[in-house]
Design a protein around this motif. Sequence first.
Motif, PDB file in Angstrom:
ATOM      1  N   THR A  80     -25.458 -25.418   5.879  1.00 44.54           N
ATOM      2  CA  THR A  80     -26.768 -26.018   5.660  1.00 44.54           C
ATOM      3  C   THR A  80     -27.658 -25.795   6.875  1.00 44.54           C
ATOM      4  N   SER A 100     -29.152 -26.800  -2.644  1.00 41.14           N
ATOM      5  CA  SER A 100     -29.383 -27.995  -1.819  1.00 41.14           C
ATOM      6  C   SER A 100     -28.960 -27.825  -0.365  1.00 41.14           C
ATOM      7  N   ASN A 102     -30.871 -26.294   1.921  1.00 37.43           N
ATOM      8  CA  ASN A 102     -32.079 -26.274   2.758  1.00 37.43           C
ATOM      9  C   ASN A 102     -32.054 -25.135   3.771  1.00 37.43           C
ATOM     10  N   SER A 142     -34.923 -22.657  -0.180  1.00 38.66           N
ATOM     11  CA  SER A 142     -36.074 -23.551  -0.355  1.00 38.66           C
ATOM     12  C   SER A 142     -37.135 -23.351   0.720  1.00 38.66           C
ATOM     13  N   GLY A 163     -39.292 -26.324  -0.709  1.00 38.66           N
ATOM     14  CA  GLY A 163     -39.427 -26.560   0.723  1.00 38.66           C
ATOM     15  C   GLY A 163     -40.784 -26.108   1.230  1.00 38.66           C
TER      16      GLY A 163
END
Length: 325
Positions: A80, A100, A102, A142, A163
């Motif tokens: 992540t 998810s 990011n 994102s 994002g």
Amino acid sequence: LGDVYKRQITINAGTITNVDGQDDGDTININGGSVTNVIGGIGNDTINIANASDVTDHIYGDTTAANEGGSTDQINITGTGQSLDLSKVSFVETVDGGLSNNNILLADGAAANTWDIDTTDSGDVDVSGSDAEGSVAFDNFSFITAGASGDNFVFGAAGNITGTVAGNTGSDTISGRDAANIWHITSANSGHVTDAQATPVTYINAFTGIENLTGGTAVDTFELTDMSDVVGLITGGGTADILNLTATGETLNLTTDVSGVKTVNSIGSNTLAINSGTNTWNITDVGDGNVGSVDFTGFAAFTGGSGVDTFELTDMSDVVGLITG
């Protein structure tokens, strides 16, 4: 350690010069350590990387463009908050940021790239040198960031970034959906974009560092409070686009600030200007009228350009401020 040759490779620690795959498809897992280069073989390679910074130089899906053939190579970022730099990726067809996670996808810094965003956080980007076709498909990123030479981010009918779309040092552009859009420009080259439903849905959660904004083929509405918040050009892609300037003491220049916008509205004491050409200004009500193909409302003052400007009005009270030739 030197070169490693194996069908399935997992690296958890250590310093490695090259992780070099075979020619019939490899799965390479980089879970830790420091790897200078990851090199896939001729077959379909899957390269899983937890921390993008663990590969310090380059990731190759194949050794050369000639070796690609019909192979499909993919990079999966499993950690992540990672940044995958496409200038360090060659001969790879697909990159996946993980749902998810990011993660950030950075464009080739030396190229002017075109991003086609087709679905949520997914699409493809044309990157010079990344593979033989010049295009890399991306999924689940994102956050996407332009290179240094001026990128164009083009949103399809279902295109959506949850994002941020980030510009870089070049002159970057966002081209909106071919639908009714509302562009909320909230600070310098920054804002967000929604559709125009009764309850608007945001499809660009945020953009920053984007100099040029281009509408789609339907009605686009551009909302801004400071003309300096758009360094480049606002372009309406349809025939009935609208700009609303909610400020006081600003100058909207129809030559340098906008193109293809049908109506400009001033909510405040502002000036409408043109740089050049032969123009007829028809002032029909207080602050309202038209010049050329542009309708305007609510402007206090008007400034002509270097050509011949003719100002037509029937009541001097229709101009609150100054007419300047």
